[in-house]
Design a protein around this motif. Structure first.
Motif, mmCIF file in Angstrom:
data_model
loop_
_atom_site.group_PDB
_atom_site.id
_atom_site.type_symbol
_atom_site.label_atom_id
_atom_site.label_comp_id
_atom_site.label_asym_id
_atom_site.label_seq_id
_atom_site.Cartn_x
_atom_site.Cartn_y
_atom_site.Cartn_z
ATOM 1 N N VAL A 1 -3.514 45.443 43.992
ATOM 2 C CA VAL A 1 -4.486 46.317 44.645
ATOM 3 C C VAL A 1 -4.367 47.739 44.102
ATOM 4 O O VAL A 1 -5.366 48.415 43.846
ATOM 5 C CB VAL A 1 -4.286 46.293 46.171
ATOM 6 C CG1 VAL A 1 -5.092 47.389 46.842
ATOM 7 C CG2 VAL A 1 -4.672 44.937 46.734
ATOM 8 N N HIS B 1 -13.767 49.725 47.663
ATOM 9 C CA HIS B 1 -12.823 49.144 48.621
ATOM 10 C C HIS B 1 -13.411 47.871 49.233
ATOM 11 O O HIS B 1 -12.739 46.841 49.335
ATOM 12 C CB HIS B 1 -12.552 50.192 49.703
ATOM 13 C CG HIS B 1 -11.504 49.829 50.695
ATOM 14 N ND1 HIS B 1 -10.158 49.785 50.393
ATOM 15 C CD2 HIS B 1 -11.599 49.518 52.007
ATOM 16 C CE1 HIS B 1 -9.485 49.447 51.474
ATOM 17 N NE2 HIS B 1 -10.324 49.276 52.466
ATOM 18 N N GLU B 2 -14.684 47.934 49.602
ATOM 19 C CA GLU B 2 -15.348 46.766 50.189
ATOM 20 C C GLU B 2 -15.499 45.642 49.156
ATOM 21 O O GLU B 2 -15.303 44.463 49.463
ATOM 22 C CB GLU B 2 -16.711 47.168 50.745
ATOM 23 C CG GLU B 2 -16.617 48.000 52.018
ATOM 24 C CD GLU B 2 -17.960 48.576 52.453
ATOM 25 O OE1 GLU B 2 -18.008 49.202 53.515
ATOM 26 O OE2 GLU B 2 -18.954 48.401 51.703
ATOM 27 N N ASP B 3 -15.862 46.027 47.931
ATOM 28 C CA ASP B 3 -15.971 45.038 46.860
ATOM 29 C C ASP B 3 -14.652 44.310 46.668
ATOM 30 O O ASP B 3 -14.613 43.085 46.539
ATOM 31 C CB ASP B 3 -16.329 45.726 45.531
ATOM 32 C CG ASP B 3 -17.803 46.028 45.429
ATOM 33 O OD1 ASP B 3 -18.537 45.677 46.377
ATOM 34 O OD2 ASP B 3 -18.222 46.599 44.412
ATOM 35 N N LEU B 4 -13.582 45.095 46.640
ATOM 36 C CA LEU B 4 -12.270 44.499 46.427
ATOM 37 C C LEU B 4 -11.944 43.521 47.546
ATOM 38 O O LEU B 4 -11.479 42.400 47.292
ATOM 39 C CB LEU B 4 -11.214 45.602 46.350
ATOM 40 C CG LEU B 4 -9.781 45.124 46.199
ATOM 41 C CD1 LEU B 4 -9.618 44.270 44.943
ATOM 42 C CD2 LEU B 4 -8.824 46.308 46.159
ATOM 43 N N ALA B 5 -12.209 43.934 48.781
ATOM 44 C CA ALA B 5 -11.941 43.055 49.920
ATOM 45 C C ALA B 5 -12.690 41.737 49.764
ATOM 46 O O ALA B 5 -12.153 40.653 50.006
ATOM 47 C CB ALA B 5 -12.340 43.749 51.229
ATOM 48 N N GLN B 6 -13.929 41.846 49.317
ATOM 49 C CA GLN B 6 -14.729 40.634 49.148
ATOM 50 C C GLN B 6 -14.172 39.752 48.035
ATOM 51 O O GLN B 6 -14.020 38.538 48.203
ATOM 52 C CB GLN B 6 -16.173 41.023 48.835
ATOM 53 C CG GLN B 6 -17.090 39.824 48.694
ATOM 54 C CD GLN B 6 -18.456 40.110 49.283
ATOM 55 O OE1 GLN B 6 -18.834 41.265 49.468
ATOM 56 N NE2 GLN B 6 -19.194 39.066 49.597
ATOM 57 N N ARG B 7 -13.847 40.383 46.892
ATOM 58 C CA ARG B 7 -13.311 39.596 45.778
ATOM 59 C C ARG B 7 -12.005 38.919 46.169
ATOM 60 O O ARG B 7 -11.715 37.802 45.751
ATOM 61 C CB ARG B 7 -13.076 40.503 44.563
ATOM 62 C CG ARG B 7 -14.324 40.754 43.739
ATOM 63 C CD ARG B 7 -13.991 41.602 42.529
ATOM 64 N NE ARG B 7 -13.678 42.974 42.923
ATOM 65 C CZ ARG B 7 -12.866 43.786 42.248
ATOM 66 N NH1 ARG B 7 -12.264 43.369 41.154
ATOM 67 N NH2 ARG B 7 -12.643 45.014 42.659
ATOM 68 N N LEU B 8 -11.202 39.630 46.975
ATOM 69 C CA LEU B 8 -9.892 39.081 47.329
ATOM 70 C C LEU B 8 -10.000 37.931 48.331
ATOM 71 O O LEU B 8 -9.318 36.922 48.211
ATOM 72 C CB LEU B 8 -9.008 40.175 47.933
ATOM 73 C CG LEU B 8 -8.369 41.178 46.989
ATOM 74 C CD1 LEU B 8 -7.632 42.246 47.788
ATOM 75 C CD2 LEU B 8 -7.405 40.487 46.039
ATOM 76 N N PHE B 9 -10.854 38.108 49.344
ATOM 77 C CA PHE B 9 -10.741 37.237 50.513
ATOM 78 C C PHE B 9 -11.952 36.367 50.803
ATOM 79 O O PHE B 9 -11.895 35.517 51.685
ATOM 80 C CB PHE B 9 -10.426 38.089 51.751
ATOM 81 C CG PHE B 9 -9.164 38.875 51.625
ATOM 82 C CD1 PHE B 9 -7.948 38.223 51.415
ATOM 83 C CD2 PHE B 9 -9.173 40.252 51.695
ATOM 84 C CE1 PHE B 9 -6.770 38.944 51.289
ATOM 85 C CE2 PHE B 9 -8.001 40.984 51.576
ATOM 86 C CZ PHE B 9 -6.799 40.325 51.362
ATOM 87 N N ASP B 10 -13.057 36.575 50.078
ATOM 88 C CA ASP B 10 -14.276 35.872 50.464
ATOM 89 C C ASP B 10 -14.145 34.355 50.323
ATOM 90 O O ASP B 10 -14.761 33.601 51.070
ATOM 91 C CB ASP B 10 -15.463 36.387 49.644
ATOM 92 C CG ASP B 10 -16.785 36.038 50.307
ATOM 93 O OD1 ASP B 10 -16.813 35.962 51.549
ATOM 94 O OD2 ASP B 10 -17.772 35.815 49.588
ATOM 95 N N GLU B 11 -13.303 33.929 49.372
ATOM 96 C CA GLU B 11 -13.189 32.483 49.135
ATOM 97 C C GLU B 11 -12.173 31.808 50.045
ATOM 98 O O GLU B 11 -12.019 30.590 50.001
ATOM 99 C CB GLU B 11 -12.798 32.223 47.672
ATOM 100 C CG GLU B 11 -13.925 32.510 46.687
ATOM 101 C CD GLU B 11 -13.491 32.201 45.256
ATOM 102 O OE1 GLU B 11 -12.592 31.351 45.080
ATOM 103 O OE2 GLU B 11 -14.042 32.828 44.341
#
Lengths: 153, 153
Positions: free
Chosen positions: B25, B115-125
């Motif tokens: 991160v 920050h939001e993009d990163l959260a999505q890339r990290l946890f969306d799946e």
DNA sequence: TATTGTTATACTCTATAACTATA
DNA sequence: TATAGTTATAGAGTATAACAATA
């Protein structure tokens, strides 16, 4: 659309919690550093030395992802504080082997112990099934992210 | 005894994974900083400014947990780069209100988006049930640790 | 020619202490 | 007397570039 926004928000909260925990862990490390009279960068170098054993400054520069010049400065500091010595490399007269002293080995051992203590304080009370899920999500997330960073490069 | 050692090791592995993810991160943040021509400390100050709005340097020193002198330097840099201005405080002529410029506001918005993009890339799946356990363990762990740090002080 | 480490130089972050202006 | 911010000074981490010794 509202649902999408909520969704984003939830994921961001999870990331915020990861960052918070990471901040707390760093604060614990800072306490260790104050106690030992060391800095973050020097502790990092000692940690690498503990993992890899006596190393050339070139190898340390790669492991720490800093310039060789920077390693010179860090090693200078650790020599002054008595944690490491520069020993001649047996096969390459250009290189030095940065080697922990007795004091350095003690600091590394303390660091390992402190790391284990922290792990226990953090996770020992977590039910094992939940901890397993936690560890798996961490691993999968880190792996996925490393892959994404690789692709973006 | 062997069981005890294994137990310690497992917990340490979990901590190692937390640290690895936190490193990744931070690497993502470093990329953002390079793109924007900013440093970690200045981004942190901008982030606080984004949360709190125009602030006195005193308030920033508290929020960032650094000395007022340090804030002077960080604000100097951000004034030079055109991200903030020092505005007179309306009620206290000793104080200044550090205020984002248009460029600063754009940087803060980019930071939030990143920050939001990163959260999505990290946890969306991550399957939502597992993510819920993950988030809960994070929260409980951080809370327990904060309590332990408090007691140790 | 390439590699290892150092000297030279510069910028940033950080701190403490003394000081000015204002409250 | 206390608070907000700056000047003065110092140490640490970081980088690039040029250089010496060695491979």
């Amino acid at each position: 659309m509202v649902k999408y926004i909520h969704h984003m928000t939830d994921l961001t909260v999870v990331l915020d919690r990861v960052l918070l925990l990471s901040t707390l862990v760093q604060a614990d490390l800072a306490r260790f550093e104050r106690d030992e009279g060391l800095t973050t960068s020097r502790v990092h170098l000692l940690w690498v030395l503990g993992q890899a054993g006596p190393s050339t400054q070139q190898a340390l520069a790669v492991a720490l992802d800093v310039t060789p010049r920077n390693v010179t400065g860090l090693v200078d500091g650790l020599v002054t504080s008595g944690h490491v010595t520069r020993e001649p490399h047996p096969a390459d007269r250009r290189a030095t082997l940065v080697t922990p002293t007795e004091k350095g080995r003690r600091a590394i051992a303390d660091l390992v112990r402190s790391h284990e203590d922290l792990a226990q304080r953090l996770f020992d009370e977590v039910p094992r099934e939940r901890l397993a899920v936690f560890a798996e999500v961490l691993e999968e997330t880190a792996a996925r992210f490393a892959r994404l960073m690789e692709e973006a490069r």
